[in-house]
Write an enzyme that holds these catalytic residues in place. Structure first.
Site, mmCIF file in Angstrom:
data_model
loop_
_atom_site.group_PDB
_atom_site.id
_atom_site.type_symbol
_atom_site.label_atom_id
_atom_site.label_comp_id
_atom_site.label_asym_id
_atom_site.label_seq_id
_atom_site.Cartn_x
_atom_site.Cartn_y
_atom_site.Cartn_z
ATOM 1 C CG ASP A 148 -2.363 -0.991 -0.169
ATOM 2 O OD1 ASP A 148 -3.449 -1.511 -0.460
ATOM 3 O OD2 ASP A 148 -1.509 -1.535 0.557
ATOM 4 C CG HIS A 188 -5.109 -4.321 1.094
ATOM 5 N ND1 HIS A 188 -3.906 -3.653 1.061
ATOM 6 C CD2 HIS A 188 -4.822 -5.595 1.459
ATOM 7 C CE1 HIS A 188 -2.934 -4.485 1.392
ATOM 8 N NE2 HIS A 188 -3.456 -5.674 1.646
ATOM 9 C CB SER A 368 -0.946 -6.812 3.100
ATOM 10 O OG SER A 368 -0.680 -7.263 1.810
#
Length: 419
Positions: A148, A188, A368
């Site tokens: 990620d 994120h 996600s």
């Protein structure tokens, strides 16, 4: 410059189940995965300089990377003649494919908080998470890798954990892949890591977390080369003696759509990624959990639609499919995608820290978010029964999913849950 990736072709047999193997057999199997040393010498004989991943960059010409456990070479040269000769040396034992770009399904941030909101439970009862935690099942003993944007290892949700971390930048400087305290280029990856292993909000708070930062915040893009480098590092950790018998899972909120790649390169890319996934699934018995994408109904992203992965779509707290969640038929197999669903709408998790080092939280929506939820559920199942690894763990999740009154092209077999 010409850059290509060569992935080792090997006769693949059905996995015998690493969980049932002796320690010596597991060690022997992994040792056999190494590329042939004489091929490396032949490539160096062409004038290609072997470099470590942290040494590669635009200033290094005619370079060669050997990624042993991933079974790959990366050749980067300004000479077309040298590139052609390298291909001739590697074929047919290696599959040659171009480096491609992959993207992160962009999530939606609906609300942020300066402190963790107080809730009785962060996961609905049907998830089985609360019951698992009450029974002492918290992911302990399981290795879980995350590809990620990174991970803020000092966020309140994660600071008590030891997070193995590597940064794999586009153009690294020396020592760029050194072991260091985890950081995040965007937030994120911290959100994803919190969903999996957060102390208060995580599905599997005691899982052992490994994070590779491979996505840049400016573009939310990465390359296949960076993914392979990160996977090779993770595999090097998975095959350590102390980790060899432990269940292993990798979460990837990454993918591409076929139209992003030229028709001439598409089949080569598909075949190459299947080889890479086969290394993970067959040689190391890893379970890859992959977001299917945020492109809406009728659209699916690779590698989520590859049969080797467990693809994940998103549902809301009422168990309705999220409007953005991808789904449809796999262009490879014709099977319905996604395989399974997870909570992916307004999911609360860690985000970042402010200048006063206060930990911030956010609600975000996307596949996600659904993917790490499913990875966390997989970690709970494997923690409760360490014999569940790879394909067996995947089948366990499929068999025990909660059926939902929606088409399989939206939610797969249903909601992933711990039972």
């Amino acid at each position: 410059m010409t850059k290509f990736i060569a992935l080792r072709r090997m006769p693949r047999t059905r996995s015998l189940g690493l969980a049932a193997m002796s320690f010596e057999d597991k060690r022997s199997r992994i040792v056999k995965a190494a590329p042939h040393a004489e091929r490396l010498e032949d490539l160096q004989g062409l004038g290609l300089k072997q470099v470590r991943p942290e040494e590669r960059g635009p200033e290094v010409e005619d370079s060669l990377q050997r990624l042993e456990l991933a079974g790959a070479y990366v050749v980067d040269t300004s000479s077309e003649q040298m590139a052609d000769r390298a291909r001739e040396l590697l074929e047919p034992d290696y599959h040659i494919m171009p480096d491609i770009e992959l993207g992160l399904p962009r999530p939606t941030l609906s609300e942020s908080y300066r402190r963790r909101p107080r809730r009785a439970s962060y996961w609905p009862a049907e998830s089985g998470v609360k019951e698992a935690h009450s029974n002492g099942v918290t992911g302990k003993g399981v290795l879980l890798g995350v590809l990620d944007t990174g991970c803020d290892a000092d966020h309140l949700e994660l600071r008590k954990k030891r997070v193995e971390f590597r940064y794999v930048p586009l153009h690294p400087s020396p020592d760029a892949m050194r072991a260091c305290r985890g950081f995040d280029t965007d937030g994120h990856g911290t959100h994803v890591s919190g969903i999996i292993a957060g102390q208060h909000v995580g599905v599997a708070p005691d899982v052992d977390l490994m994070v590779a930062s491979v996505i840049e915040s400016e573009t939310m893009k990465t390359s296949l080369e960076r993914i392979i480098i990160a996977l090779d590092w993770m595999l090097s950790q998975f095959q350590l003696d102390e980790n060899l018998t432990r269940p292993t899972i990798i979460n990837m909120s990454l993918g591409f759509r076929p139209e992003w790649i030229s028709a001439a390169d598409l089949q080569s890319v598909v075949d190459g990624i299947k080889l890479l996934l086969s290394t993970l699934v067959v040689d190391f018995e890893v379970l890859p959990v992959v977001a299917i994408g945020n492109d809406g109904a009728g659209n699916v992203r690779a590698p989520g639609y590859f049969p080797e992965t467990l693809s994940v779509g998103a549902v809301d707290s009422d168990l309705n499919p999220a409007y953005f969640s991808g789904g449809g038929l796999s262009p490879l197999t014709g099977d319905t995608e996604p395989d399974i669903a997870g909570y992916g709408v307004d999911v609360l998790s860690s985000l970042e820290r402010d200048v006063d080092r206060r930990s911030l939280y956010a609600q975000m929506s996307g596949t996600s978010m659904a993917s790490p939820y499913v990875a966390g559920i997989a970690a709970l199942a494997a923690s409760a029964n360490p014999q569940l690894q790879g394909a067996a763990l995947r089948q366990h999740l499929i068999d025990h999913a909660m059926p939902l009154a929606h088409p399989a092209t939206r939610v797969g077999v249903g909601l992933a849950r711990f039972v």
